[in-house]
Design an enzyme around this catalytic site. Structure first.
Site, PDB file in Angstrom:
ATOM      1  N   LYS A  22       0.837  -1.210   0.000  1.00  0.00           N
ATOM      2  CA  LYS A  22       0.000   0.000   0.000  1.00  0.00           C
ATOM      3  C   LYS A  22       0.873   1.262   0.000  1.00  0.00           C
ATOM      4  O   LYS A  22       0.586   2.236  -0.710  1.00  0.00           O
ATOM      5  CB  LYS A  22      -0.911  -0.014   1.238  1.00  0.00           C
ATOM      6  CG  LYS A  22      -1.648   1.281   1.531  1.00  0.00           C
ATOM      7  CD  LYS A  22      -2.711   1.631   0.487  1.00  0.00           C
ATOM      8  CE  LYS A  22      -3.448   2.904   0.891  1.00  0.00           C
ATOM      9  NZ  LYS A  22      -4.446   3.302  -0.081  1.00  0.00           N
TER      10      LYS A  22
ATOM     11  N   LYS B  69       2.213  11.980   5.877  1.00  0.00           N
ATOM     12  CA  LYS B  69       2.384  10.857   6.801  1.00  0.00           C
ATOM     13  C   LYS B  69       2.714   9.574   6.035  1.00  0.00           C
ATOM     14  O   LYS B  69       3.642   8.846   6.372  1.00  0.00           O
ATOM     15  CB  LYS B  69       1.087  10.652   7.605  1.00  0.00           C
ATOM     16  CG  LYS B  69       1.143   9.487   8.572  1.00  0.00           C
ATOM     17  CD  LYS B  69      -0.187   8.735   8.724  1.00  0.00           C
ATOM     18  CE  LYS B  69      -0.833   8.289   7.431  1.00  0.00           C
ATOM     19  NZ  LYS B  69      -1.773   7.150   7.531  1.00  0.00           N
TER      20      LYS B  69
END
Lengths: 296, 296, 296, 296
Positions: B171, B240
């Site tokens: 991911k 992030k």
């Protein structure tokens, strides 16, 4: 149409063939004359010099390697500029600098000729199938004249501007997309390999979901397979094209940090003895950085 | 199947709805309780804490924002770990760090439970349509159990490994493909704009030829349109995720120079007051560098 | 000694004066002739062309701006190459490309002359005081001949090799040290300013401890003061020198990622309208990135 | 003065000795107790835990490796925070994160104590000779109290702010100057070696002209000598410090592209098996890129 075709390399030869097959009257020239035989066998006339080839042509198409080759066949001794008549059009398909495209445009205008830049996207099989993408730029009237010819070699003709050099800039941007996509894959494949996930698994996910464009499929697969010799696209040619976009970035005032990274990758690839490989071997640099053995 | 569903944000809510519609027995929880109403209206039970939600569930699915949220709903006071029974499975769909995924796996094993990481690709409309791509990793038996459930939310389930954290790494790689594609477009669009070629023209060529993947179409268009507020994907969230892949790169020993460039771009975006925009506003940095006004 | 001196700019004029003061017989030339007056007033002969200047000289020293200026005064119409006799020596003090240095060497050898590259470190006041550092490269016998002359303008003469271009490469490396030191300070000053620590405080610590070299003191102070106009060292000149080291890096096979970063900084500086400032204004780019206003 | 000294590593031991020699009453502690012997032999009391060491001390000085070590000796079981009395001062000399410095400051204030950050520049021999540079930050009254003590270990005390963390940020900036100077030399040395110019020759020119600071002399020489084992400064420690400045850059909103490059260099160094070497081995990465063998 009477067309002169200069440069019968892996891209030029199939393009010329298609024009011949479409019924155009071709006169061809190539630096090493043996490449002209297949065209001659199909009815093309063969000339001894660019100048002779261009004489009497309505259109001269050049498909040669780089700036210096275009310069030589155009302005060199017995160059096409000496043979081409007033009103004729020079169509350059080569990936050349923006600066040379401007120079060619000015030189042809001065001679009462037109210059169209018609760079192409695609590899030799696409050229043979008439499936190239053509990015054409030039004066609208000249463009209108050459478009039917270009349609024989391209599946789609994009008109990108009235300044011929705009075609060249778009082509450089396209090549940058290729090189930077190689770097994208190189980085994630090195990471996944270090993490014990087969890069092929990662590629399967990406290429079957949202990274499914030809640029992903073609280059991702080549990187995975790691067979970089003989080269489809030569490292040195890639390095040259990347240098040209950096040059354009400097000229137009747009820094390109990814292209700067790629420049370092190209230089390292040549320095590390991979200058003769396909430019997909750029992906070996992320492997080096990660302590993985390079692929050949 | 008795499923606990924690986290009813823009992704979680439509996923939960689909499971409900498929006939599963759902118990749901969300930090702000008002989000549970639409689910309750369709028959879901609503619980007051993650622990209460998880009690008696065969499967608990979490769809929360980040590492600290996953940690809180799992291990915090009244966390799901305190409620979930032996033999149950925790499926995390969040984009979290590899380190936390390892930790969750170990913690659930210790409790006689299984942990599956099932990260997803796609935005909320794809979630609502069951058209997400799901990257699942975990023990084969646990995977086999959850697969039919995942098939309700994903158009395709990729099994990427037996270690749950492998889903998270894949991911992160996928997100890196997005961010770096934004940077690719940002650079060539700034260059073409400076050169007087409409970026839309360049995009038309690229997106209709070899850069035609969803990652190109979606993000290229968003950059061209330049409407970065309200954000589809928040800048801070992007920052992030990019930090997480750099962290993984460091942990596994793979430098990622493009992600390093992106890190600088994210930091600059926040520093320049664009922290509340969509992360496509990263493309403004190449505009800054080129002396072009940023888009909003 | 009979010395021809070509180029009386901010560096050339004080060097020529020192040679005159040392008793050498000088014939001088400058593109704009008014610059020759102060030399003429001190006894120098003034010639109309590089060729005329070089005629009869034992030594011709060139101090001109860049590759194309060196090329013009050497090989252009009425260039020095046409006037210089066999056995004479050409000493180039300019920062030029490795490639041009090679070319000059070959051309002079062919004419039975010698070529010495003697690049210098230091700004005009150092030139006036004879306090430059001189990096000389060339054939030992030619070096031995010119050394006493160079000692009038330099506080120290480093002999860096027998190939003239080696002087040029060392000079490019020295300039790279300057540019990259500017970037070092730019980054930490922007960070400390954002953190509420006066950059001057940080500089005081660094410059009074282990970062106390002239390169730190000179450039650190200039960045802190932020007065970039009129330029001591022009941005465009810096950009050119940085391009030359990247060129050398490519030619010799050594990627230079810091120089690539600097290239982007130079391009952005010009794109953002700072092309006329001192190259210390490169430091504004780290300010841009951090959301701080640029200095002028 | 009654001083507790925690951490007797290569830096701490000589600092503690100097304080002992200056007549202070020392109580010392070290994780592995054998390191306390030389101090005990000179009259220091040895305690079993940080808490016991701190009891009754007016001042506690910590010289331990990193954030987690500082955290452990301060807040861990039997940590100094449990032993230190009201009104006492904690002086931390470690290179720690800005975030931890803030946290320590708050925690000590809460206990009616003061916290001073006094990071140092210099290697062990400088510590033994009292020739360190000390960057002190904290409340003025606390600073005034500790200054005479610090003057025994430092040749100069820079007061850099009233917030303790400012000392840590300045220290991180100083370390960044070191790492980026290593990269500067690495790039030009690789280039000159590829060009056939001895890096030592280039270094002689630079270090005897305008690059003559300790940071140049120390690190330039170490890179040239290429003896990176045993490490003076450990690669992992360097990587940590570089990560801390990037963290600070993110927190305060200042991108640091050179630190990003260094991050990639550090990661690659560890990935390529050089994690146990001195951080000067970072210079091997430019050698890799240029196809030169790494040094050990």
């Amino acid at each position: 149409m009477k067309i002169a075709f200069l440069g019968l390399g892996p891209m030029g030869a199939p393009m010329a063939l298609r024009l011949l097959d479409a019924g155009h009257e071709l006169c061809v020239w190539n630096r090493s004359q043996d490449k002209t035989a297949p065209l001659a066998a199909r009815g093309a006339r063969v000339a001894a010099t660019p100048k002779a080839t261009a004489e009497g042509a309505e259109l001269v198409i050049t498909s040669v390697a780089n700036d210096s080759a275009v310069r030589a066949v155009t302005f060199g001794p017995n160059g096409l500029a000496d043979g081409l008549g007033r009103g004729a059009i020079h169509v350059s398909t080569s990936t050349i600098s923006v600066a040379l495209a401007r120079e060619l445009d000015a030189a042809h205008r001065e001679r009462g000729q037109a210059f169209v830049s018609a760079t192409v996207l695609g590899r030799p099989p696409a050229a043979a199938a008439g499936k190239l993408y053509v990015m054409a730029a030039g004066q609208p009237t000249a463009l209108a004249t050459v478009k039917p010819v270009l349609e024989r070699i391209g599946q789609r003709i994009f008109e990108v501007g009235e300044q011929p050099w705009q075609s060249n800039l778009v082509k450089l941007c396209a090549n940058f997309m290729i090189f930077s996509t190689i770097e994208q894959f190189a980085e994630v494949f090195a990471l996944s390999e270090k993490a014990g996930i087969a890069p092929a698994t990662l590629f399967e996910v990406l290429s079957n979901s949202f990274c499914s464009a030809p640029v992903h499929l073609n280059y991702g697969k080549m990187i995975l397979e790691g067979e970089f010799s003989p080269p489809g696209g030569a490292m040195q040619l890639g390095a040259k094209d990347n240098a040209l976009i950096l040059q354009a970035g400097e000229a137009f005032g747009a820094p390109l940090p990814m292209a700067s990274l790629l420049r370092d990758r190209f230089t390292a690839s040549v320095a590390r003895g991979e200058g003769e490989l396909d430019f997909c071997a750029l992906s070996n640099r992320a492997r080096d950085d990660a302590g993985l053995a390079p692929k050949r």
